[in-house]
Design a protein around this motif. Structure first.
Motif, mmCIF file in Angstrom:
data_model
loop_
_atom_site.group_PDB
_atom_site.id
_atom_site.type_symbol
_atom_site.label_atom_id
_atom_site.label_comp_id
_atom_site.label_asym_id
_atom_site.label_seq_id
_atom_site.Cartn_x
_atom_site.Cartn_y
_atom_site.Cartn_z
ATOM 1 N N LYS A 67 -6.025 6.377 3.321
ATOM 2 C CA LYS A 67 -5.489 5.040 3.074
ATOM 3 C C LYS A 67 -5.690 4.262 4.357
ATOM 4 O O LYS A 67 -5.279 4.708 5.431
ATOM 5 C CB LYS A 67 -4.010 5.101 2.703
ATOM 6 C CG LYS A 67 -3.424 3.738 2.360
ATOM 7 C CD LYS A 67 -2.034 3.896 1.774
ATOM 8 C CE LYS A 67 -1.532 2.558 1.252
ATOM 9 N NZ LYS A 67 -0.391 2.736 0.374
ATOM 10 N N TYR A 68 -6.360 3.108 4.266
ATOM 11 C CA TYR A 68 -6.730 2.338 5.436
ATOM 12 C C TYR A 68 -6.269 0.896 5.266
ATOM 13 O O TYR A 68 -6.650 0.233 4.309
ATOM 14 C CB TYR A 68 -8.246 2.399 5.623
ATOM 15 C CG TYR A 68 -8.753 1.641 6.820
ATOM 16 C CD1 TYR A 68 -8.675 2.200 8.083
ATOM 17 C CD2 TYR A 68 -9.293 0.369 6.694
ATOM 18 C CE1 TYR A 68 -9.128 1.510 9.195
ATOM 19 C CE2 TYR A 68 -9.751 -0.324 7.796
ATOM 20 C CZ TYR A 68 -9.664 0.243 9.043
ATOM 21 O OH TYR A 68 -10.116 -0.441 10.134
ATOM 22 N N ARG A 89 -10.368 10.266 -2.551
ATOM 23 C CA ARG A 89 -9.439 9.180 -2.885
ATOM 24 C C ARG A 89 -9.325 8.263 -1.683
ATOM 25 O O ARG A 89 -9.006 8.717 -0.585
ATOM 26 C CB ARG A 89 -8.071 9.748 -3.244
ATOM 27 C CG ARG A 89 -8.091 10.578 -4.502
ATOM 28 C CD ARG A 89 -6.789 11.392 -4.643
ATOM 29 N NE ARG A 89 -7.034 12.566 -5.435
ATOM 30 C CZ ARG A 89 -7.423 13.753 -4.957
ATOM 31 N NH1 ARG A 89 -7.588 13.939 -3.674
ATOM 32 N NH2 ARG A 89 -7.641 14.757 -5.765
ATOM 33 N N LEU A 90 -9.582 6.971 -1.913
ATOM 34 C CA LEU A 90 -9.559 5.998 -0.830
ATOM 35 C C LEU A 90 -8.791 4.768 -1.279
ATOM 36 O O LEU A 90 -9.092 4.189 -2.319
ATOM 37 C CB LEU A 90 -10.994 5.621 -0.444
ATOM 38 C CG LEU A 90 -11.188 4.514 0.582
ATOM 39 C CD1 LEU A 90 -10.520 4.854 1.910
ATOM 40 C CD2 LEU A 90 -12.679 4.253 0.783
ATOM 41 N N SER A 91 -7.788 4.393 -0.491
ATOM 42 C CA SER A 91 -7.030 3.179 -0.778
ATOM 43 C C SER A 91 -7.201 2.195 0.363
ATOM 44 O O SER A 91 -6.980 2.537 1.527
ATOM 45 C CB SER A 91 -5.546 3.491 -0.967
ATOM 46 O OG SER A 91 -4.839 2.283 -1.209
ATOM 47 N N LEU A 92 -7.593 0.989 0.014
ATOM 48 C CA LEU A 92 -7.688 -0.112 0.960
ATOM 49 C C LEU A 92 -6.615 -1.155 0.643
ATOM 50 O O LEU A 92 -6.728 -2.304 1.044
ATOM 51 C CB LEU A 92 -9.082 -0.752 0.883
ATOM 52 C CG LEU A 92 -10.251 0.188 1.153
ATOM 53 C CD1 LEU A 92 -11.569 -0.503 0.847
ATOM 54 C CD2 LEU A 92 -10.213 0.713 2.561
ATOM 55 N N TRP A 170 3.634 -1.574 0.282
ATOM 56 C CA TRP A 170 2.485 -0.888 0.840
ATOM 57 C C TRP A 170 2.680 0.623 0.825
ATOM 58 O O TRP A 170 1.735 1.386 0.687
ATOM 59 C CB TRP A 170 2.205 -1.350 2.269
ATOM 60 C CG TRP A 170 0.901 -0.807 2.782
ATOM 61 C CD1 TRP A 170 -0.352 -1.130 2.343
ATOM 62 C CD2 TRP A 170 0.720 0.171 3.801
ATOM 63 N NE1 TRP A 170 -1.303 -0.424 3.042
ATOM 64 C CE2 TRP A 170 -0.667 0.389 3.950
ATOM 65 C CE3 TRP A 170 1.592 0.880 4.613
ATOM 66 C CZ2 TRP A 170 -1.193 1.280 4.872
ATOM 67 C CZ3 TRP A 170 1.049 1.771 5.540
ATOM 68 C CH2 TRP A 170 -0.326 1.954 5.654
ATOM 69 N N ARG A 171 3.923 1.068 0.946
ATOM 70 C CA ARG A 171 4.188 2.508 0.940
ATOM 71 C C ARG A 171 3.865 3.117 -0.421
ATOM 72 O O ARG A 171 3.479 4.270 -0.511
ATOM 73 C CB ARG A 171 5.641 2.775 1.310
ATOM 74 C CG ARG A 171 5.943 2.429 2.765
ATOM 75 C CD ARG A 171 7.419 2.482 3.035
ATOM 76 N NE ARG A 171 7.939 3.799 2.772
ATOM 77 C CZ ARG A 171 8.376 4.637 3.692
ATOM 78 N NH1 ARG A 171 8.372 4.289 4.948
ATOM 79 N NH2 ARG A 171 8.838 5.815 3.370
ATOM 80 N N LYS A 172 4.024 2.331 -1.467
ATOM 81 C CA LYS A 172 3.633 2.801 -2.798
ATOM 82 C C LYS A 172 2.137 2.589 -2.934
ATOM 83 O O LYS A 172 1.554 1.738 -2.284
ATOM 84 C CB LYS A 172 4.374 2.002 -3.877
ATOM 85 C CG LYS A 172 5.846 2.284 -3.896
ATOM 86 C CD LYS A 172 6.503 1.556 -5.025
ATOM 87 C CE LYS A 172 7.986 1.889 -5.026
ATOM 88 N NZ LYS A 172 8.671 1.281 -6.153
ATOM 89 N N LEU A 178 -1.571 9.119 -1.957
ATOM 90 C CA LEU A 178 -1.524 8.210 -0.807
ATOM 91 C C LEU A 178 -0.230 7.435 -0.691
ATOM 92 O O LEU A 178 -0.139 6.500 0.084
ATOM 93 C CB LEU A 178 -2.730 7.268 -0.851
ATOM 94 C CG LEU A 178 -4.059 8.010 -0.655
ATOM 95 C CD1 LEU A 178 -5.235 7.122 -0.953
ATOM 96 C CD2 LEU A 178 -4.148 8.598 0.734
ATOM 97 N N GLU A 179 0.782 7.843 -1.443
ATOM 98 C CA GLU A 179 2.108 7.254 -1.261
ATOM 99 C C GLU A 179 2.804 7.962 -0.112
ATOM 100 O O GLU A 179 2.533 9.121 0.178
ATOM 101 C CB GLU A 179 2.946 7.411 -2.532
ATOM 102 C CG GLU A 179 2.499 6.524 -3.645
ATOM 103 C CD GLU A 179 3.442 6.561 -4.843
ATOM 104 O OE1 GLU A 179 4.304 7.475 -4.905
ATOM 105 O OE2 GLU A 179 3.322 5.682 -5.687
#
Length: 180
Positions: A67-68, A89-92, A170-172, A178-179
Motif C-alpha cells: 500500500k503506497y 495486491r497493490l493499493s494506491l 485511509w486505514r480501511k 492492506l487494512e
C-alpha cells in the motif's frame, strides 16, 4: 533499527511518512525482515526525500502486498516494477498518480492480481487515459478498483489526500490484506 533488531520475523509493517532515515539504516532494518509480506508506506517527498525501493526489494522477496500513499509518477512505478516483482495486491488509495505510472504497474508487475486506485488524484497527463488503464487491467485479468463516478475525491487538492494518512478512511482498504 531497534524495531528490526527486536522483531526480526514480522510479516506486516506500516511505516509512517516521517520515519525514513539513511540508506544504511534501511539496509539494516530490511535485512532483518526476510518474512515481510505486507508493507504499508506513506511517502512524502518533501519530508522524506527518497524511499529505498531497491533495499526493500533486495531483502524482502516474500513481499506480496503493498500500500503506497504518495506521488506515483512513472519513475516511482518503474522502481516498484523493478524491485517488487512478487507484488500481487497493490493499493494506491488516496495517492497522487499519473496514468503512465499506473499503466506501467499493470503491465510490468507480472503477478499483480488486484490494484486499488480509489480516491486517487491524477496528474494532468493526457497520454494515457483511464480507458487505456481499464483495458490493460481487463486484458491482464487484474481486478481494478476505482471510485464511482460520483466520488468527490477528484475535486480535492493533492495535499488533502496526504492529510488522509492515518485517518480511518485511509486505514480501511478495499483490499483486506492492506487494512491496518
Amino acid at each position: 533499527m531497534f524495531a528490526a533488531a527486536s522483531m526480526p520475523n514480522i510479516e506486516k509493517l506500516v511505516l509512517p511518512r516521517w520515519c525514513y532515515l539513511s540508506k544504511n539504516s534501511f539496509g539494516f532494518a530490511f535485512s532483518k525482515w526476510k518474512n515481510l509480506k505486507t508493507l504499508i508506506i506513506a511517502h512524502d517527498v518533501p519530508l522524506t526525500e527518497t524511499f529505498e525501493f531497491q533495499v526493500v526489494g533486495e531483502n524482502c522477496s516474500n513481499l506480496t502486498n503493498l500500500k503506497y500513499l504518495g506521488g506515483l509518477g512513472k519513475e516511482t512505478a518503474e522502481e516498484i516494477v523493478r524491485y517488487f516483482k512478487n507484488i500481487k495486491r497493490l493499493s494506491l488509495q488516496c495517492a497522487y498518480v499519473s496514468g503512465p505510472g499506473v499503466l506501467l504497474l499493470i503491465t510490468g508487475l507480472q503477478n499483480l492480481a488486484i490494484l486499488n486506485v480509489s480516491h486517487c488524484k491524477e496528474f494532468d497527463d493526457e497520454t494515457v487515459t483511464m480507458d487505456n488503464i481499464v483495458q490493460a487491467a481487463t486484458q491482464k485479468r487484474v481486478r481494478f478498483i476505482r471510485c464511482s463516478n460520483n466520488c468527490t475525491c477528484r475535486n480535492k487538492r493533492w495535499l488533502e489526500g496526504l492529510r488522509t494518512y492515518g485517518s480511518e478512511s485511509w486505514r480501511k482498504d478495499e483490499i483486506k490484506e492492506l487494512e491496518f
